[in-house]
Design a protein around this motif. Structure first.
Motif, PDB file in Angstrom:
ATOM      1  N   LEU A  98     -13.306  -3.719  10.141  1.00  0.00           N
ATOM      2  CA  LEU A  98     -13.519  -3.557   8.702  1.00  0.00           C
ATOM      3  C   LEU A  98     -12.313  -4.052   7.911  1.00  0.00           C
ATOM      4  CD1 LEU A  98     -15.189  -0.006   8.582  1.00  0.00           C
ATOM      5  CD2 LEU A  98     -16.308  -2.235   8.307  1.00  0.00           C
ATOM      6  N   ALA A  99     -11.117  -3.739   8.389  1.00  0.00           N
ATOM      7  CA  ALA A  99      -9.911  -4.184   7.688  1.00  0.00           C
ATOM      8  C   ALA A  99      -9.781  -5.699   7.729  1.00  0.00           C
ATOM      9  CB  ALA A  99      -8.679  -3.528   8.300  1.00  0.00           C
ATOM     10  N   ASN A 100     -10.076  -6.294   8.878  1.00  0.00           N
ATOM     11  CA  ASN A 100      -9.987  -7.753   8.999  1.00  0.00           C
ATOM     12  C   ASN A 100     -11.005  -8.457   8.114  1.00  0.00           C
ATOM     13  OD1 ASN A 100      -7.850  -8.209  10.837  1.00  0.00           O
ATOM     14  ND2 ASN A 100      -9.159  -7.653  12.571  1.00  0.00           N
ATOM     15  N   LYS A 101     -12.217  -7.929   8.054  1.00  0.00           N
ATOM     16  CA  LYS A 101     -13.285  -8.610   7.326  1.00  0.00           C
ATOM     17  C   LYS A 101     -13.289  -8.304   5.838  1.00  0.00           C
ATOM     18  CE  LYS A 101     -18.231  -9.625   7.275  1.00  0.00           C
ATOM     19  NZ  LYS A 101     -19.547  -9.445   7.952  1.00  0.00           N
ATOM     20  N   TYR A 102     -12.995  -7.050   5.483  1.00  0.00           N
ATOM     21  CA  TYR A 102     -13.202  -6.627   4.100  1.00  0.00           C
ATOM     22  C   TYR A 102     -11.915  -6.261   3.350  1.00  0.00           C
ATOM     23  CZ  TYR A 102     -18.061  -6.361   5.609  1.00  0.00           C
ATOM     24  OH  TYR A 102     -19.309  -6.662   6.093  1.00  0.00           O
ATOM     25  N   GLY A 103     -10.785  -6.259   4.042  1.00  0.00           N
ATOM     26  CA  GLY A 103      -9.536  -5.908   3.372  1.00  0.00           C
ATOM     27  C   GLY A 103      -9.137  -6.934   2.317  1.00  0.00           C
ATOM     28  N   LYS A 104      -8.757  -6.452   1.149  1.00  0.00           N
ATOM     29  CA  LYS A 104      -8.332  -7.351   0.065  1.00  0.00           C
ATOM     30  C   LYS A 104      -6.896  -7.818   0.260  1.00  0.00           C
ATOM     31  CE  LYS A 104     -11.488  -5.212  -3.292  1.00  0.00           C
ATOM     32  NZ  LYS A 104     -12.123  -4.291  -2.312  1.00  0.00           N
ATOM     33  N   ASN A 105      -6.151  -7.101   1.087  1.00  0.00           N
ATOM     34  CA  ASN A 105      -4.796  -7.492   1.466  1.00  0.00           C
ATOM     35  C   ASN A 105      -4.540  -6.922   2.860  1.00  0.00           C
ATOM     36  OD1 ASN A 105      -3.795  -4.697   1.176  1.00  0.00           O
ATOM     37  ND2 ASN A 105      -4.075  -5.068  -1.027  1.00  0.00           N
ATOM     38  N   ASP A 106      -3.322  -7.071   3.346  1.00  0.00           N
ATOM     39  CA  ASP A 106      -3.047  -6.614   4.712  1.00  0.00           C
ATOM     40  C   ASP A 106      -2.254  -5.307   4.738  1.00  0.00           C
ATOM     41  OD1 ASP A 106      -0.565  -7.517   3.913  1.00  0.00           O
ATOM     42  OD2 ASP A 106      -0.119  -8.535   5.813  1.00  0.00           O
ATOM     43  N   SER A 107      -2.342  -4.538   3.672  1.00  0.00           N
ATOM     44  CA  SER A 107      -1.577  -3.293   3.596  1.00  0.00           C
ATOM     45  C   SER A 107      -1.947  -2.324   4.713  1.00  0.00           C
ATOM     46  CB  SER A 107      -1.797  -2.624   2.230  1.00  0.00           C
ATOM     47  OG  SER A 107      -1.173  -1.365   2.173  1.00  0.00           O
ATOM     48  N   LEU A 108      -3.244  -2.154   4.949  1.00  0.00           N
ATOM     49  CA  LEU A 108      -3.682  -1.191   5.955  1.00  0.00           C
ATOM     50  C   LEU A 108      -3.529  -1.712   7.381  1.00  0.00           C
ATOM     51  CD1 LEU A 108      -6.969   0.191   4.322  1.00  0.00           C
ATOM     52  CD2 LEU A 108      -4.685   1.206   4.304  1.00  0.00           C
ATOM     53  N   TYR A 109      -3.586  -3.020   7.531  1.00  0.00           N
ATOM     54  CA  TYR A 109      -3.533  -3.630   8.861  1.00  0.00           C
ATOM     55  C   TYR A 109      -2.712  -4.912   8.757  1.00  0.00           C
ATOM     56  CZ  TYR A 109      -5.371  -4.772  13.549  1.00  0.00           C
ATOM     57  OH  TYR A 109      -5.512  -5.047  14.891  1.00  0.00           O
ATOM     58  N   PRO A 110      -1.390  -4.790   8.845  1.00  0.00           N
ATOM     59  CA  PRO A 110      -0.494  -5.920   8.546  1.00  0.00           C
ATOM     60  C   PRO A 110      -0.758  -7.149   9.396  1.00  0.00           C
ATOM     61  CG  PRO A 110       0.734  -3.869   8.800  1.00  0.00           C
ATOM     62  CD  PRO A 110      -0.662  -3.584   9.253  1.00  0.00           C
ATOM     63  N   LYS A 111      -0.544  -8.301   8.786  1.00  0.00           N
ATOM     64  CA  LYS A 111      -0.675  -9.554   9.531  1.00  0.00           C
ATOM     65  C   LYS A 111       0.601  -9.894  10.295  1.00  0.00           C
ATOM     66  CE  LYS A 111      -4.305 -11.882   6.871  1.00  0.00           C
ATOM     67  NZ  LYS A 111      -4.773 -10.731   6.092  1.00  0.00           N
ATOM     68  N   ASP A 112       1.736  -9.394   9.831  1.00  0.00           N
ATOM     69  CA  ASP A 112       2.986  -9.632  10.547  1.00  0.00           C
ATOM     70  C   ASP A 112       2.868  -9.098  11.974  1.00  0.00           C
ATOM     71  OD1 ASP A 112       6.087 -10.071  10.531  1.00  0.00           O
ATOM     72  OD2 ASP A 112       5.783  -8.050  11.324  1.00  0.00           O
ATOM     73  N   PRO A 113       3.172  -9.916  12.982  1.00  0.00           N
ATOM     74  CA  PRO A 113       2.932  -9.505  14.375  1.00  0.00           C
ATOM     75  C   PRO A 113       3.629  -8.206  14.773  1.00  0.00           C
ATOM     76  CG  PRO A 113       3.356 -11.856  14.271  1.00  0.00           C
ATOM     77  CD  PRO A 113       3.642 -11.317  12.903  1.00  0.00           C
ATOM     78  N   LYS A 114       4.849  -8.008  14.337  1.00  0.00           N
ATOM     79  CA  LYS A 114       5.578  -6.801  14.724  1.00  0.00           C
ATOM     80  C   LYS A 114       5.019  -5.572  14.024  1.00  0.00           C
ATOM     81  CE  LYS A 114       9.903  -9.139  15.913  1.00  0.00           C
ATOM     82  NZ  LYS A 114      11.346  -9.300  15.594  1.00  0.00           N
ATOM     83  N   ALA A 115       4.747  -5.699  12.732  1.00  0.00           N
ATOM     84  CA  ALA A 115       4.200  -4.562  11.982  1.00  0.00           C
ATOM     85  C   ALA A 115       2.809  -4.201  12.506  1.00  0.00           C
ATOM     86  CB  ALA A 115       4.142  -4.894  10.494  1.00  0.00           C
ATOM     87  N   ARG A 116       2.003  -5.214  12.815  1.00  0.00           N
ATOM     88  CA  ARG A 116       0.665  -4.958  13.356  1.00  0.00           C
ATOM     89  C   ARG A 116       0.754  -4.311  14.734  1.00  0.00           C
ATOM     90  NH1 ARG A 116      -4.853  -8.454  13.164  1.00  0.00           N
ATOM     91  NH2 ARG A 116      -4.515  -7.926  10.986  1.00  0.00           N
ATOM     92  N   ALA A 117       1.708  -4.739  15.530  1.00  0.00           N
ATOM     93  CA  ALA A 117       1.864  -4.170  16.867  1.00  0.00           C
ATOM     94  C   ALA A 117       2.177  -2.681  16.807  1.00  0.00           C
ATOM     95  CB  ALA A 117       2.954  -4.909  17.634  1.00  0.00           C
ATOM     96  N   ILE A 118       2.974  -2.268  15.820  1.00  0.00           N
ATOM     97  CA  ILE A 118       3.281  -0.845  15.677  1.00  0.00           C
ATOM     98  C   ILE A 118       2.024  -0.071  15.301  1.00  0.00           C
ATOM     99  CG2 ILE A 118       4.579   0.859  14.347  1.00  0.00           C
ATOM    100  CD1 ILE A 118       6.252  -0.665  16.370  1.00  0.00           C
ATOM    101  N   VAL A 119       1.231  -0.610  14.372  1.00  0.00           N
ATOM    102  CA  VAL A 119      -0.032   0.042  14.001  1.00  0.00           C
ATOM    103  C   VAL A 119      -0.922   0.166  15.224  1.00  0.00           C
ATOM    104  CG1 VAL A 119      -2.150  -0.183  12.642  1.00  0.00           C
ATOM    105  CG2 VAL A 119       0.058  -0.708  11.593  1.00  0.00           C
ATOM    106  N   GLU A 120      -1.043  -0.889  15.996  1.00  0.00           N
ATOM    107  CA  GLU A 120      -1.908  -0.863  17.168  1.00  0.00           C
ATOM    108  C   GLU A 120      -1.380   0.085  18.242  1.00  0.00           C
ATOM    109  OE1 GLU A 120      -2.175  -5.037  18.040  1.00  0.00           O
ATOM    110  OE2 GLU A 120      -3.938  -5.281  16.737  1.00  0.00           O
ATOM    111  N   GLN A 121      -0.048   0.140  18.397  1.00  0.00           N
ATOM    112  CA  GLN A 121       0.508   1.091  19.363  1.00  0.00           C
ATOM    113  C   GLN A 121       0.125   2.514  18.995  1.00  0.00           C
ATOM    114  OE1 GLN A 121       3.265   3.488  18.927  1.00  0.00           O
ATOM    115  NE2 GLN A 121       2.895   4.148  21.038  1.00  0.00           N
ATOM    116  N   ARG A 122       0.180   2.825  17.702  1.00  0.00           N
ATOM    117  CA  ARG A 122      -0.184   4.177  17.259  1.00  0.00           C
ATOM    118  C   ARG A 122      -1.680   4.447  17.447  1.00  0.00           C
ATOM    119  NH1 ARG A 122       4.937   3.841  17.189  1.00  0.00           N
ATOM    120  NH2 ARG A 122       6.134   4.474  15.340  1.00  0.00           N
TER     121      ARG A 122
END
Length: 219
Positions: free
Chosen positions: A74-98
């Motif tokens: 949902l975040a990838n398809k409908y997100g208006k920005n990347d606040s909830l699911y960052p595109k930056d690889p390191k920031a996204r990796a932390i979200v995914e780890q959690r």
């Protein structure tokens, strides 16, 4: 067209998707699915999801299950920005780890601890409680070192997943959350910040907690 969403409000993973959709302004056509009545075992349901689990999503013929997969979709398809699911690889990796921590450690240990509640007047295993408390201690540390939220300095998908689990833990009363300073501060803060929190997460968690309490000896 609306996205069909098959769920039960007692389920923490189901509630995490509801919070995500609300934050993204994605409208879901919520279809209450009663597992006790076997509504997840119909041929139509199994055709969508052969594992016949909840939640399950039908986005105009695209079927997906597992709550964290639905959230990221949902975040990838409908997100208006990347606040909830960052595109930056390191920031996204932390979200995914959690997210993986919630699925494979926190939610798993909570489920293992309360699993006997299928019976009546059950006694819970204190060793499994220690494992759950250990996971909550790790989460407390994540929030402290990340900057006040589960995976950074603002709400991300990780917070939606984990707060649904934590709300269920709080509602059951099986662990005293006040002992975790940073977790408690985050929990109180997110309750006020997340759109539709009471309706989409709190109420279902309370229902779940009442069910669990009705099964535990001395509750």
């Amino acid at each position: 067209m609306k996205i069909d969403y098959y769920y039960m409000p007692l389920s923490a993973p189901c509630r995490s998707v509801l919070l995500t959709a609300k934050a993204l302004d994605v409208e879901l056509n919520c279809k209450l699915t009663n597992l006790l009545n076997g509504e997840h075992m119909t041929p139509e349901y199994i055709a969508m999801n052969p594992q016949h689990t909840i939640p399950t999503m039908d986005d105009n013929g695209f079927h997906l299950w597992e709550s964290r997969a639905i959230m990221t979709y949902l975040a990838n398809k409908y997100g208006k920005n990347d606040s909830l699911y960052p595109k930056d690889p390191k920031a996204r990796a932390i979200v995914e780890q959690r997210l993986y921590f919630d699925m494979g450690t926190l939610y798993l240990r909570f489920g293992e601890y309360i699993s006997p509640v299928r019976g009546k007047d059950v006694t819970l295993d204190p060793e499994k409680k220690k494992k759950l408390e250990e996971a909550l201690g790790w989460l407390d540390g994540f929030i402290h070192t990340s900057g006040g939220y589960c995976a950074g300095k603002h709400v991300t998908l990780a917070d939606f997943a984990i707060i649904a689990t934590v709300a269920s833990i709080e509602a059951t009363g099986v662990v005293e959350l006040a002992q975790y300073k940073h977790l408690s501060e985050w929990f109180a803060k997110c309750k006020g910040e997340m759109k539709g929190y009471a309706e989409l997460n709190h109420d279902g968690a309370v229902q779940f907690g009442d069910f669990v309490k009705s099964k535990i000896a001395g509750k």
